[in-house]
Design an enzyme around this catalytic site. Structure first.
Site, PDB file in Angstrom:
ATOM      1  N   CYS A 161       0.832  -1.207   0.000  1.00 11.12           N
ATOM      2  CA  CYS A 161       0.000   0.000   0.000  1.00 11.12           C
ATOM      3  C   CYS A 161       0.869   1.261   0.000  1.00 11.12           C
ATOM      4  O   CYS A 161       1.802   1.375   0.795  1.00 11.12           O
ATOM      5  CB  CYS A 161      -0.928  -0.018   1.214  1.00 11.12           C
ATOM      6  N   CYS A 180     -19.208   1.602   8.512  1.00  8.69           N
ATOM      7  CA  CYS A 180     -18.505   0.959   9.623  1.00  8.69           C
ATOM      8  C   CYS A 180     -17.254   1.796   9.822  1.00  8.69           C
ATOM      9  O   CYS A 180     -16.414   1.879   8.920  1.00  8.69           O
ATOM     10  CB  CYS A 180     -18.150  -0.470   9.236  1.00  8.69           C
ATOM     11  N   ARG A 201     -17.749  -3.089  17.756  1.00  6.92           N
ATOM     12  CA  ARG A 201     -16.936  -4.294  17.509  1.00  6.92           C
ATOM     13  C   ARG A 201     -15.627  -4.273  18.268  1.00  6.92           C
ATOM     14  O   ARG A 201     -14.817  -3.348  18.104  1.00  6.92           O
ATOM     15  CB  ARG A 201     -16.688  -4.419  15.995  1.00  6.92           C
TER      16      ARG A 201
END
Ligand code: SAM
Ligand code: DTB
Ligand code: SF4
Length: 340
Positions: A49, A186, A259
């Site tokens: 990346c 999210c 989460r």
């Protein structure tokens, strides 16, 4: 209207027991089936990346030893997703390490094809593919993506300490673009990069100021990756601070899945149970996260069975917990209710 930073600070500084009790009360009021949502990560493209996020094993800027891979093929993805479904997961989250996607990027068509492959499984599909251009978000939505993960990771003031190749505002913009295209959001953060608890609250205040609240909010505990700048600089965080931010998140976003994400392996089973009591209602299930090991599946099964939280759908039927609406209007009468 969302919570302001001052309101979040007020919550955060409550006596811990009071904060936990209120978070747990909200948790019970809004609880849904399954009580603990199991998400499964599939890294469809690892490493290489160009971004320089200081915590990340997949950044090409650091010698973490993760080689860049080709994009996963549909057949491999389907086999992997099928296995996950058989284990009882509720949502798939496909991750890719690259800067992002524009509408005319050939990678976008490939990702859409991967997502379409998953249709027969009828699982929720989330993707986490970096910065999104408007047209790309729309195409993802059309291919069957329901949710887009893009973490703000920390607050705006601390952000320049963890990445320089994009800004906090770039990340916020991607959330807006995803939301405008009809993707449920999210978005959450990482705990333990040297940030303060106020930085974490600033992240929540930013999420709270979006036109619509995120559908889920992951909190990751930093997994220090050898070779990255944060390998040495990590700042272990007391469990009480983790529990506090989870509880504040639960109160400020009562309908969101909260989460308990990366780093669970470092927590005892009892500490994880406390996190669930404080408001976490989702985990990543599976032996691996994106590049690092996750808590072993058998340990997760044991923990959730011990707590009576394993596969609530079978035991209670969806009717009992189906509604994300509060079970009563008591929330409006507590000292935590906010003036209109
Ligand atoms: N490239 C996409 C992006 O940046 O949004 C998706 C992949 S990225 C690896 C997904 C998220 O994983 C990050 O935003 C961060 O919250 C989390 N993450 C990555 N490395 C981590 C680490 N070492 N410890 C904890 N969380 C991490
Ligand atoms: C999230 O908040 N955490 C997940 C998922 N969303 C994409 C990723 C955790 C990555 C942990 C480090 C790794 O596996 O390299
Ligand atoms: Fe890692 Fe995502 Fe940052 Fe790339 S953009 S370095 S994959 S966190």
């Amino acid at each position: 209207m969302g919570y302001s930073l001052a309101e979040l600070e007020e919550l955060y500084q409550l006596p811990l027991w009071e904060l936990l009790s209120e978070a747990n009360r909200i948790q019970q009021q809004y609880r849904r089936c399954p009580q603990i949502q199991l998400c499964y990560l599939i890294n469809v493209r690892q490493g290489g990346c160009p971004e320089d996020c200081a915590y990340c094993a997949q950044s090409a800027h650091y010698p973490s030893g993760r080689k860049a891979s080709a994009l996963m093929k549909p057949a491999e993805l389907l086999a992997c997703a099928q296995q996950a479904k058989e284990k009882g997961v509720h949502r798939l989250c496909l991750g890719a390490a690259w800067r992002g996607l524009k509408e005319d990027d050939p990678k976008l068509a490939e990702i859409c094809q991967l997502v379409e492959t998953l249709r027969p499984l009828e699982l929720e599909v989330c993707t986490t593919l970096g910065l999104l251009a408007k047209g790309a978000a729309q195409k993802l939505r059309e291919s069957g993506v329901g949710f887009y993960n893009h973490n703000l990771n920390t607050g705006p003031r601390f952000y320049p300490r963890i990445a320089s190749t994009h800004s906090f505002q770039d990340r916020v913009r991607t959330l807006e673009v995803a939301q405008e295209a009809g993707l449920a959001l999210c978005s959450g953060g990482i705990i333990g990069m040297g940030e303060s608890w106020r930085d974490r609250l600033e992240l929540l205040a930013t999420l709270s100021s979006l036109p619509g609240a995120p559908e889920s909010i992951p909190w990751n505990l930093l997994v220090p990756i050898p070779g990255t700048p944060l390998e040495e600089l990590r700042a272990p965080v007391p469990l009480w601070d983790v529990v506090r931010i989870l509880a504040v998140t639960r109160i400020a976003f009562p309908k969101a899945r909260v989460r308990l994400s990366a780093g669970r392996r470092e927590l005892s089973q009892e500490a994880q149970a406390l996190c669930f009591l404080a408001g976490a209602d989702s985990i990543f299930f599976g032996e691996k996260l994106l590049t690092v090991p996750n808590q072993p599946e058998k340990d997760d099964r044991n923990l959730l069975q011990e707590l009576g939280l394993w596969d609530a759908t079978d035991r209670f039927g969806s009717r009992l917990f189906a509604s994300p609406e509060p079970a009563s209007s008591a929330v409006a009468q507590t000292r935590f209710s906010r003036k209109k």
